[in-house]
Motif scaffolding. Structure first.
Motif, short mmCIF file in Angstrom:
data_model
loop_
_atom_site.label_atom_id
_atom_site.label_comp_id
_atom_site.label_asym_id
_atom_site.label_seq_id
_atom_site.Cartn_x
_atom_site.Cartn_y
_atom_site.Cartn_z
N LEU A 71 1.20 -1.46 -0.37
CA LEU A 71 -0.12 -0.20 -0.31
C LEU A 71 1.01 1.26 0.50
O LEU A 71 1.87 1.64 0.59
CB LEU A 71 -1.30 0.09 1.72
N PRO A 72 0.05 2.74 -0.51
CA PRO A 72 1.36 3.65 -0.58
C PRO A 72 1.67 3.79 0.78
O PRO A 72 2.78 4.30 0.84
CB PRO A 72 0.49 5.04 -0.90
N SER A 73 0.54 3.39 2.02
CA SER A 73 1.17 3.83 3.73
C SER A 73 2.49 3.14 3.20
O SER A 73 2.76 3.60 4.29
CB SER A 73 -0.23 3.67 4.01
N ASP A 74 2.55 2.09 3.73
CA ASP A 74 3.81 1.12 3.59
C ASP A 74 5.09 1.64 3.38
O ASP A 74 5.85 1.39 3.39
CB ASP A 74 3.49 0.05 2.87
N VAL A 75 5.36 2.51 1.99
CA VAL A 75 6.10 3.28 1.45
C VAL A 75 6.44 4.85 2.04
O VAL A 75 7.81 4.97 2.66
CB VAL A 75 5.75 3.73 0.23
N THR A 76 5.30 6.07 2.23
CA THR A 76 5.73 6.98 3.06
C THR A 76 5.17 6.46 4.30
O THR A 76 6.09 8.43 5.03
CB THR A 76 4.06 8.25 1.81
N GLY A 77 4.36 5.66 4.98
CA GLY A 77 4.27 6.33 6.38
C GLY A 77 2.48 6.52 6.80
O GLY A 77 2.07 7.18 5.52
N LEU A 78 2.39 6.73 7.72
CA LEU A 78 1.17 6.46 8.45
C LEU A 78 0.75 7.56 9.81
O LEU A 78 1.53 7.74 10.04
CB LEU A 78 -0.25 5.63 7.51
N SER A 79 -0.77 7.63 9.63
CA SER A 79 -0.96 8.53 10.96
C SER A 79 -2.15 7.96 11.53
O SER A 79 -3.14 7.16 11.20
CB SER A 79 -1.59 10.16 10.58
N TYR A 80 -1.27 7.46 12.45
CA TYR A 80 -2.21 6.94 13.94
C TYR A 80 -2.71 7.29 15.03
O TYR A 80 -1.97 7.79 15.38
CB TYR A 80 -1.54 5.38 13.71
N TYR A 81 -3.48 6.53 15.62
CA TYR A 81 -4.13 7.46 17.02
C TYR A 81 -3.14 6.31 18.21
O TYR A 81 -3.54 5.55 18.28
CB TYR A 81 -5.80 7.47 17.17
N ASN A 82 -2.83 7.49 18.92
CA ASN A 82 -1.87 7.20 20.35
C ASN A 82 -2.61 7.48 21.29
O ASN A 82 -3.03 8.32 21.62
CB ASN A 82 -0.45 8.12 20.40
N GLN A 83 -2.86 6.27 21.64
CA GLN A 83 -3.75 6.11 23.21
C GLN A 83 -3.05 6.86 24.47
O GLN A 83 -4.48 7.95 24.82
CB GLN A 83 -4.19 4.51 23.48
N GLU A 84 -2.22 6.99 24.23
CA GLU A 84 -1.69 7.29 25.28
C GLU A 84 -1.17 8.68 25.36
O GLU A 84 -1.83 9.56 26.22
CB GLU A 84 -0.50 6.56 25.87
N LYS A 85 -1.09 9.33 23.81
CA LYS A 85 -0.76 10.88 23.76
C LYS A 85 -2.32 11.37 24.20
O LYS A 85 -2.06 12.73 23.94
CB LYS A 85 0.24 10.87 22.73
N GLY A 86 -3.25 10.52 23.47
CA GLY A 86 -4.35 11.26 23.09
C GLY A 86 -4.67 12.16 21.92
O GLY A 86 -5.64 12.92 21.73
N ALA A 87 -3.44 11.27 20.49
CA ALA A 87 -3.50 12.25 19.73
C ALA A 87 -3.37 11.53 18.42
O ALA A 87 -2.49 10.57 18.60
CB ALA A 87 -2.65 13.66 19.55
N PHE A 88 -3.22 12.19 17.65
CA PHE A 88 -2.48 10.70 16.53
C PHE A 88 -0.82 11.23 15.90
O PHE A 88 -0.46 12.51 15.98
CB PHE A 88 -3.48 11.57 14.66
N VAL A 89 -0.10 10.42 15.96
CA VAL A 89 0.95 10.16 15.36
C VAL A 89 1.76 9.31 13.84
O VAL A 89 0.74 8.34 13.72
CB VAL A 89 1.45 9.58 16.37
N PHE A 90 2.26 11.02 13.43
CA PHE A 90 3.01 9.94 12.39
C PHE A 90 3.96 8.58 12.67
O PHE A 90 4.45 8.66 12.97
CB PHE A 90 3.59 11.22 11.26
N LYS A 91 3.89 7.95 12.06
CA LYS A 91 4.77 6.71 12.09
C LYS A 91 5.14 6.92 10.39
O LYS A 91 5.16 6.73 9.34
CB LYS A 91 4.31 5.66 11.93
#
Length: 318
Positions: A71-91
């Protein structure tokens, strides 16, 4: 040869046998800040060459094995929701590196292939409306098999145009193949080589490459070659199935590649032989041909080299 590039070439030669010309083209592309597509049948050393170059430089290294389900996200990275930080984090994806090996790039779908367009063209990635810069330098070596077509997706013209050069490895002579056996019979040379170039040294070298002198007559010669691809029949006297010639990006690619090759040869100015050496790897894959003529593109460029007038001058810096 340039001292830094010479050290890298010697280091790669500890692993790769008999591919000095191919190595020099890769180094020229690296110095010019471009990307390279290695196309050849399996087993010719494409991946080993890319890994040898990566290990010769103190770069961060990423590898993507392209497959139809990538998938394109496997190449560029993706944003996911981090429950500990309570926000979306970019991997970050594997493109956040200095040297990226895109192995068997034509096995991925066009949608995934296109995720590299911005990366290769602008050195950045835009995900969820946020643009992030990639490493400096950022160098892509992609490989593909020209023979196998089952489960493969041909690279579109826009993707091909992002590659500074398209290079074929070629086969070994009998003597070189025997040397390979002797070298590999008890050892794995790739595991033993180390870095001979730092990231800072390569950044400075790429900046110096842009200041390699190109005589005004040679600038006109470059333009003449590119213009010739757009009207091939009129220049060569032959009728071919050319539907589109080389783009303006290809003009700049030929300029940069010539500067890079001059630097590989240890000169601070371009000579006609530099342009003629890189012309086919830079221009042929950018020409769009009718069905049945694809294999003749290299011959067409060679024909232009023989037909476009070559100026005679003193090419040294004034």
């Amino acid at each position: 040869m340039n001292g830094l590039l010479g050290r890298i070439k010697e280091n790669v030669a500890k692993v790769i046998i008999g591919k000095e010309e191919v190595t020099e083209l890769l180094l020229a592309a690296l110095a010019a800040g471009g990307h390279v597509l290695l196309e050849d049948v399996p087993g010719t050393g494409k991946t080993v060459l890319a890994k040898s170059l990566a290990k010769s430089m103190d770069f961060s290294f990423g590898r993507i094995q392209f497959t139809p389900d990538l998938l394109p996200s496997d190449v560029t990275g993706l944003s996911y929701y981090n429950q500990e930080k309570g926000a979306f984090v970019f991997k970050e994806g594997p493109v956040f590196t200095n040297l990226l090996l895109a192995d068997e790039i034509n096995r991925a779908t066009p949608r995934t292939q296109s995720s590299l367009l911005e990366c290769m063209g602008e050195g950045q990635v835009t995900v969820d409306g946020v643009t992030r810069s990639l490493g400096i330098p950022f160098f892509v070596i992609a490989t593909q098999n020209p023979v196998e077509t089952l489960g493969c997706y041909p690279l579109p013209e826009a993707q091909m145009d992002r590659f500074l050069m398209k290079v074929s490895m070629g086969s070994l002579s009998a003597e070189q193949e025997r040397q390979m056996i002797d070298r590999y019979i008890t050892e794995q040379p790739l595991e033993k080589i180390g870095a001979v170039c730092t990231l800072e040294e390569m950044v400075r070298l790429q900046e110096e490459c842009r200041h390699i002198y190109v005589h005004t007559e040679l600038r006109d010669y470059i333009v003449g070659l590119v213009q010739g691809t757009r009207k091939y029949g009129a220049v060569s006297g032959e009728k071919r199935g050319i539907s589109e010639g080389v783009s303006p990006r290809g003009t700049l690619a030929l300029l940069r590649a010539s500067q890079g090759y001059a630097m590989v040869q240890g000169r601070d100015f371009v000579v006609p032989e530099d342009i003629k050496t890189v012309a086919v790897p830079v221009l042929a894959h950018r020409m769009i041909t009718d069905a049945g003529y694809a294999e003749e593109k290299a011959a067409m460029v060679q024909g232009l080299l023989n037909s476009v007038a070559l100026p005679t001058e003193d090419w040294t810096r004034p």
